[in-house]
Scaffold this active site. Sequence first.
Site, PDB file in Angstrom:
ATOM      1  N   GLY A 261       0.822  -1.232   0.047  1.00 47.83           N
ATOM      2  CA  GLY A 261      -0.088   0.209   0.116  1.00 47.83           C
ATOM      3  C   GLY A 261       0.907   1.132   0.136  1.00 47.83           C
TER       4      GLY A 261
ATOM      5  N   ARG B  36       0.863  -5.414  -5.008  1.00 44.47           N
ATOM      6  CA  ARG B  36       1.125  -6.508  -3.957  1.00 44.47           C
ATOM      7  C   ARG B  36       1.557  -7.709  -4.677  1.00 44.47           C
ATOM      8  NH1 ARG B  36      -0.698  -4.102   0.776  1.00 44.47           N
ATOM      9  NH2 ARG B  36      -2.315  -2.494   0.702  1.00 44.47           N
TER      10      ARG B  36
ATOM     11  N   ASP C 271       5.920  -4.979   5.764  1.00 47.08           N
ATOM     12  CA  ASP C 271       6.535  -6.275   6.289  1.00 47.08           C
ATOM     13  C   ASP C 271       6.623  -7.308   5.219  1.00 47.08           C
ATOM     14  OD1 ASP C 271       3.810  -6.338   6.336  1.00 47.08           O
ATOM     15  OD2 ASP C 271       3.677  -7.001   8.042  1.00 47.08           O
TER      16      ASP C 271
ATOM     17  N   THR D  59       4.878   2.179   6.232  1.00 45.09           N
ATOM     18  CA  THR D  59       3.509   2.145   6.248  1.00 45.09           C
ATOM     19  C   THR D  59       2.646   3.101   6.980  1.00 45.09           C
ATOM     20  OG1 THR D  59       2.003   0.675   7.086  1.00 45.09           O
ATOM     21  CG2 THR D  59       4.224   0.566   8.030  1.00 45.09           C
TER      22      THR D  59
ATOM     23  N   ASP E 248       0.274   2.136   8.765  1.00 44.36           N
ATOM     24  CA  ASP E 248      -0.036   1.555   9.890  1.00 44.36           C
ATOM     25  C   ASP E 248       0.784   1.374  11.070  1.00 44.36           C
ATOM     26  OD1 ASP E 248      -2.008   0.650   8.354  1.00 44.36           O
ATOM     27  OD2 ASP E 248      -1.138  -1.102   7.807  1.00 44.36           O
TER      28      ASP E 248
ATOM     29  N   ASP F  16       3.271  -0.523  11.960  1.00 42.19           N
ATOM     30  CA  ASP F  16       3.182  -1.708  12.578  1.00 42.19           C
ATOM     31  C   ASP F  16       4.518  -2.742  12.132  1.00 42.19           C
ATOM     32  OD1 ASP F  16       3.042  -2.338   9.875  1.00 42.19           O
ATOM     33  OD2 ASP F  16       1.138  -3.687  10.308  1.00 42.19           O
TER      34      ASP F  16
ATOM     35  N   ARG G 266      -4.883  -2.095   9.720  1.00 38.88           N
ATOM     36  CA  ARG G 266      -4.922  -3.479   9.703  1.00 38.88           C
ATOM     37  C   ARG G 266      -4.709  -4.157  11.123  1.00 38.88           C
ATOM     38  NH1 ARG G 266      -1.483  -5.136   4.773  1.00 38.88           N
ATOM     39  NH2 ARG G 266      -3.460  -5.504   3.426  1.00 38.88           N
TER      40      ARG G 266
HETATM   41  O1  F6P Z   1      -1.182  -1.341   4.946  1.00 37.16           O
HETATM   42  C1  F6P Z   1      -1.674  -0.391   4.712  1.00 37.16           C
HETATM   43  C2  F6P Z   1      -3.180  -0.389   4.499  1.00 37.16           C
HETATM   44  O2  F6P Z   1      -3.663   0.988   4.233  1.00 37.16           O
HETATM   45  C3  F6P Z   1      -3.839  -1.064   5.675  1.00 37.16           C
HETATM   46  O3  F6P Z   1      -4.238  -0.017   6.666  1.00 37.16           O
HETATM   47  C4  F6P Z   1      -5.243  -1.440   4.923  1.00 37.16           C
HETATM   48  O4  F6P Z   1      -5.772  -2.467   5.666  1.00 37.16           O
HETATM   49  C5  F6P Z   1      -4.675  -1.785   3.807  1.00 37.16           C
HETATM   50  O5  F6P Z   1      -3.576  -1.037   3.233  1.00 37.16           O
HETATM   51  C6  F6P Z   1      -5.692  -1.584   2.215  1.00 37.16           C
HETATM   52  O6  F6P Z   1      -5.108  -2.058   1.290  1.00 37.16           O
HETATM   53  P1  F6P Z   1      -5.453  -1.872  -0.331  1.00 37.16           P
HETATM   54  O7  F6P Z   1      -4.937  -0.614  -0.593  1.00 37.16           O
HETATM   55  O8  F6P Z   1      -5.087  -2.953  -0.954  1.00 37.16           O
HETATM   56  O9  F6P Z   1      -7.120  -1.801  -0.231  1.00 37.16           O
END
Ligand code: F6P
Length: 343
Positions: free
Chosen positions: A10, A71, A103, A126, A128, A130, A172
């Site tokens: 992301g 991804r 990660d 990130t 997040d 995390d 997440r």
């Molecule tokens: O890891 C970053 C993040 O924004 C998370 O907070 C969220 O769950 C996920 O990516 C959303 O992913 P996508 O952009 O693939 O919908």
Amino acid sequence: MKVGLLTGGGDCPGLNAVIRAVAQRVSNEGGSCVGILEGWRGLVQNISRPLEINETDGIIAKGGTILGSSRTNPFKNPERDLPAVQANFKALGLDALVAIGGDDTLGVAHRLHKEFGMPMVGVPKTIDNDLMVTDFTFGFDTAINIVTEAVDRLRTTTESHRRIMVVETMGRHAGWIACFSGIAVAADYVLVPEVPIDMPHVIDVLKRRRESGKNYAIVVVSEGAKFPDKGMVTLEADVDAFGHVRLGGVGNVVAEQIEKATGYETRCVVLGHIQRGGPPSAYDRVLATRLGLAAGDLVIQKRFGTMVALSGTKIIETSLASGVAATKTLDLAYYNEAAAFFR
Ligand code: F6P
């Protein structure tokens, strides 16, 4: 020296600041950079372009990533994709690769270094927050500022209508975004993945608040918050190339339960990808720049299998292995500080 750069997973505000800083450091040493486009997909499919230093002018202020992201996980189809990764790396004449990611992306960089000896340096990112080893990741500060601004706006309409507003944030399996923004907006309750949802307590707090004369309330819910019996709420059963389900929907479930139990009109707002968009905060620009310069240094010193991290106020070198060892969940000391206001 020819250095490849890629951004995976992301996106988040600050990625372009890292790209600019790595390119500058490498250029200062007489080297050049190649942009690998769309994360690991770019290396699997050989999608790349030269990255000239003049192209990095002004990108520090831009959100997203000029290299694109995906991804894609080359270890998902190892027989097909890993030979391509190695062949394309060689064909591009790269001496090193700087992987900027969370990660998942850093986990791939770690395995490519460990299992195939590929020269990798990682930069953690990130919204997040995390990732192990690094105290804070860039993107996080911007995200919590976006949530804070959004909730400040929601507060006025929520108060006008005497409602309860449930705001669902990203993050997440870690509650950093919900907890920090919850503290910043003076939320009346914060729900995070690390602490099972206690609906009777949420309802009790909201009722007592109403009875004390405060006729509206704000509840911040992290998308990964879990019900003690049913667990997390997910958007779809399918998993991505790294095995992650899409989270989302817990805010609506919480809002419905609050309205049913209290009779107070309740709404839910899911902030979603707004939290990842737009220009990075000044803090994230500075952190990302410092990490990028340090990653450039590691590349120049040929210190591969490493990543840069923030420890206190210092940028340090650590191993990719330690950076991806586990998820850094919310430090509950912060949650207890948030909870002091919803007893
Ligand atoms: O890891 C970053 C993040 O924004 C998370 O907070 C969220 O769950 C996920 O990516 C959303 O992913 P996508 O952009 O693939 O919908």
